[in-house]
Design an enzyme around this catalytic site. Structure first.
Site, PDB file in Angstrom:
ATOM      1  N   HIS A   1     -56.832   6.545  12.973  1.00 48.93           N
ATOM      2  CA  HIS A   1     -55.566   5.893  13.284  1.00 48.93           C
ATOM      3  C   HIS A   1     -54.663   6.856  14.055  1.00 48.93           C
ATOM      4  CE1 HIS A   1     -51.527   4.140  12.190  1.00 48.93           C
ATOM      5  NE2 HIS A   1     -52.163   3.127  12.760  1.00 48.93           N
ATOM      6  N   HIS A  43     -47.766   4.642  20.835  1.00 43.77           N
ATOM      7  CA  HIS A  43     -47.783   3.511  19.900  1.00 43.77           C
ATOM      8  C   HIS A  43     -46.796   2.402  20.232  1.00 43.77           C
ATOM      9  CE1 HIS A  43     -46.768   1.253  16.214  1.00 43.77           C
ATOM     10  NE2 HIS A  43     -48.069   1.250  16.083  1.00 43.77           N
TER      11      HIS A  43
HETATM   12 CA    CA Z   1     -52.730   0.377  16.741  1.00 40.83          CA
END
Ligand code: CA
Length: 314
Positions: A1, A43
């Site tokens: 992640h 992000h």
């Molecule tokens: Ca993502």
């Protein structure tokens, strides 16, 4: 992640390198576009929470007070100093026990730079770590006059990520875009439909409906799996008993893989006392196929210990 984001600022090349060294099977890229249409790995569509943009380009904020990557050329984005995620209102780190803010030197990578890094590391280490790019906010990009999916698919194809046998998954929250990527843009690789909460207004998609049997059937017609939030799989504990929804079972019945997000050692749900306990609940009881975690090393260690015969998959 976001690379090994529990240890280094998210989506920086050092965080990617560390995730690769930790043995992650796939490394995630959130992808947005610069003003000059270059896919960069960041992000959010605005960048004041991970960089010094407010200090370097104070006059470039929009009326809502935010600084959008799409208003900056790649050359300008490259001038920014990147740091551990913080709250721009207070200047304080979101995860106080993570990498210190404003320490060392980090920059925004392009998608190409990151793919080159992972492929280079695969060559030098003999590993075959995959990539897991997410098309961010396609409807918002369209309102800025940009077709992010078409551009990102072009870069992925140039680096050999085209078909279901290539080591990657493409992910997106926007169901209209997932359908468009498959049917209009002719995408042949594996695709994961992310499932958010309607209250987050992540896209126009109705996620409550998506989690019904009929909603999942529609997803299965175009996608290879789903990426639900962890609380859509395990809702908590009642009288000492874990509450596991039917989502994984229903998805598996349709042939969909399930990769929930996000597993964080420093943001555990109330029902798990450790990250390993949460992994155990999801992999052994809820039977998920993979997870997004900020602590890739602990995910890999868990799977090696629990599935020594089949993990890592060859
Ligand atoms: Ca993502």
């Amino acid at each position: 992640h976001r690379g090994a984001s529990g240890y280094l600022p998210e989506h920086t090349l050092p965080a990617v390198t560390l995730a690769h060294a930790m043995g992650a099977d796939y490394i995630e890229q959130d992808v947005i576009l610069s003003k000059d249409d270059v896919p960069v790995v960041v992000h959010d569509i605005s960048i004041e929470s991970i960089s010094d943009v407010a200090k370097r380009f104070p006059e470039r904020k929009r009326a809502d007070g935010r600084f959008y990557a799409v208003d900056f050329t790649l050359a300008e984005l490259k001038q920014l100093r990147v740091t551990e995620r913080f709250n721009p209102a207070t200047g304080k780190a979101i995860y106080p026990n993570r990498f210190p803010i404003w320490q060392s030197a980090f920059a925004i990578p392009t998608l190409e730079e990151e793919l080159q890094l992972i492929q280079g590391l695969n060559k030098t280490t003999g590993r075959s770590t995959g990539v897991y790019p997410e098309i961010k906010a396609p409807a918002w990009h369209r309102r800025q006059g940009k077709d992010i999916s078409r551009i990102v698919l072009g870069v992925l194809a140039r680096y050999g990520y085209r078909t279901r046998s290539d080591a990657f998954y493409l992910q997106c929250f926007d169901f209209d875009e997932v359908k468009r990527i498959r049917r209009e843009l002719g995408f042949q690789g594996r695709m994961i439909q992310l499932i958010g909460a309607n209250s987050d207004a992540e896209s126009a998609t109705d996620y409550d409906r998506m989690r019904t049997r009929q909603g999942l059937e529609e997803v299965a017609a175009v996608a290879d799996g789903i990426g639900p939030a962890t609380n859509q799989v395990v809702t908590g504990k009642r009288e000492g008993k874990l509450q596991i929804t039917d989502l994984v079972k229903n998805a598996h019945a349709l042939g969909l893989e399930v990769h929930p997000y996000t597993f964080r050692a420093d943001a555990l749900p109330a029902y798990a006392a450790s990250l390993e306990e949460q992994f155990s609940i999801f992999f052994l009881e809820a039977q998920v196929d993979g997870v997004f975690t900020d602590q890739a090393d602990r995910g890999v260690a868990f799977l090696r210990a629990k599935f020594p015969a089949t993990y890592p998959a060859k």
